[in-house]
Design an enzyme around this catalytic site. Structure first.
Site, PDB file in Angstrom:
ATOM      1  N   LYS A  52      36.739  49.554  39.129  1.00 43.02           N
ATOM      2  CA  LYS A  52      37.364  50.866  39.324  1.00 43.02           C
ATOM      3  C   LYS A  52      38.445  51.085  38.271  1.00 43.02           C
ATOM      4  O   LYS A  52      38.598  52.186  37.734  1.00 43.02           O
ATOM      5  CB  LYS A  52      37.949  50.968  40.741  1.00 43.02           C
ATOM      6  CG  LYS A  52      36.866  51.097  41.810  1.00 43.02           C
ATOM      7  CD  LYS A  52      37.409  50.930  43.223  1.00 43.02           C
ATOM      8  CE  LYS A  52      36.275  50.947  44.249  1.00 43.02           C
ATOM      9  NZ  LYS A  52      36.718  50.691  45.622  1.00 43.02           N
ATOM     10  N   GLN A  96      41.966  48.983  48.785  1.00 39.34           N
ATOM     11  CA  GLN A  96      40.646  48.348  48.797  1.00 39.34           C
ATOM     12  C   GLN A  96      40.369  47.713  50.152  1.00 39.34           C
ATOM     13  O   GLN A  96      41.176  46.938  50.667  1.00 39.34           O
ATOM     14  CB  GLN A  96      40.576  47.289  47.675  1.00 39.34           C
ATOM     15  CG  GLN A  96      39.225  46.614  47.545  1.00 39.34           C
ATOM     16  CD  GLN A  96      38.111  47.596  47.156  1.00 39.34           C
ATOM     17  OE1 GLN A  96      38.272  48.438  46.282  1.00 39.34           O
ATOM     18  NE2 GLN A  96      36.959  47.496  47.824  1.00 39.34           N
ATOM     19  N   ASP A 119      39.899  58.484  48.294  1.00 42.19           N
ATOM     20  CA  ASP A 119      38.725  57.858  48.909  1.00 42.19           C
ATOM     21  C   ASP A 119      38.071  58.789  49.937  1.00 42.19           C
ATOM     22  O   ASP A 119      36.931  58.586  50.325  1.00 42.19           O
ATOM     23  CB  ASP A 119      39.147  56.564  49.639  1.00 42.19           C
ATOM     24  CG  ASP A 119      38.726  55.312  48.886  1.00 42.19           C
ATOM     25  OD1 ASP A 119      37.822  55.412  48.038  1.00 42.19           O
ATOM     26  OD2 ASP A 119      39.302  54.252  49.164  1.00 42.19           O
TER      27      ASP A 119
END
Ligand code: NDP
Length: 279
Positions: A52, A96, A119
């Site tokens: 990422k 995460q 997200d």
């Protein structure tokens, strides 16, 4: 022979668009910034985070690494989220998952400011999706919609079957397809006669986490098949779809790897640039 939906190619186009938008922001003195929070030392999570961050660099997004030890307390993590929420130079916050078991993931997700929720997991983001309002869409299902669009596949009027009802994939996927005017059925582990339900699908999305479970007996000839699954097996990385048996009868299919996976990461950078633009 099915059309192979090339996620790597579509993801590159999404990143290119994000890079153009980021350079326009840079001309106005704004550098999009993604704060990446990783708790613990799970190697798979660390590798996702590295990928990422590489995507961010390619697009012109600054990524700020916050690596915390596995013993981090809820209070410490909450304090970090609060400080990132308050920092005007941070546009997106990524925590995460999975978090170590002693941490409450739901409360961490809810603590992120919805305007930095790149997200798309925050209850407000999901509520916006349900209500058809603007907001961040979860990256994986948003990536699937982007791929379908890139290949001219319009779900309108299709019978779409989504296998899986998780909050990060199945449910938002079903809502996005509904928003795109598909007639949507959501299946799960209690669904009766799953193969028969799947055989009714013009568009079948597998988000199950069971290696190669969806074989040709689940697929109507000519259906579009999207494989969200990522399963590590002794034979390497495989999806939830048995590609070899399904590809000959589908009209279009996403491979694993090289399908939905790259799209998820691309949508994260797109959301981060959008978060910076919105501010
Ligand atoms: P979850 O484990 O949260 O959800 C799995 C879903 O599949 C559940 O709704 C479950 O039903 C259903 N299910 C499990 N077994 C069966 C079965 N035998 N028959 C019918 N339904 C079943 O997984 P996620 O949604 O997080 O992920 C799904 C897959 O997608 C995984 O392989 C994951 O690695 C992958 N993934 C890929 C991403 C990408 O970028 N490509 C991103 C995120 C996930 P029930 O609710 O009844 O338990």
């Amino acid at each position: 022979m099915a059309t192979i939906i090339d996620g790597t190619k579509v993801a590159a186009a999404v990143r290119e668009r994000a890079a153009a938008a980021a350079s326009e922001l840079a001309a106005h003195g704004v550098r999009p910034c993604l704060a990446v929070v990783l708790v613990g030392d799970d190697p798979a999570s660390a590798s996702y985070v590295r990928m990422k961050e590489r995507d961010c660099a390619e697009v012109g997004i600054e990524s700020r690494d916050h690596r915390l030890v596995a013993e981090t307390t809820q209070e410490e993590l909450d304090a970090l989220i609060d400080s990132l929420n308050d920092d005007p130079s941070v546009h997106g916050i990524l925590v995460q998952m999975p978090l170590p078991a002693h941490l409450d993931a739901e409360s961490v997700i809810a603590r992120i400011s919805p305007c930095k929720d790149v997200d798309g997991f925050h209850p407000e983001s999901l509520g916006s999706l349900v209500r058809g309002l603007p907001g961040f869409r979860a990256c994986t299902p948003a990536g699937v919609m982007e791929m379908l669009g890139a290949y001219g596949i319009d779900p309108s009027g299709m019978n779409a079957v989504v296998v899986g009802r998780s909050t990060i994939v199945g449910k938002p996927m079903a809502l996005l397809l509904l928003e795109a005017n598909a007639t949507v059925t959501v299946c799960h582990s209690r669904t009766k006669d799953l193969p028969a339900v799947c055989r009714g699908a013009d568009l079948l999305v597998a988000a199950i986490g069971r290696p190669k479970m969806i074989d040709a007996s689940y697929v109507k000839p000519g259906a579009v098949v999207v494989d969200v699954g990522i399963n590590r097996t002794d034979d390497g990385l495989v999806g939830d779809v048995d590609f070899e048996s399904v590809e000959p009868i589908a009209s279009a299919i996403t491979p694993v790897p090289g399908g939905v996976g790259p799209m998820t990461r691309a949508m994260l950078v797109a959301n981060t640039v959008a978060a910076a633009s919105a501010r």
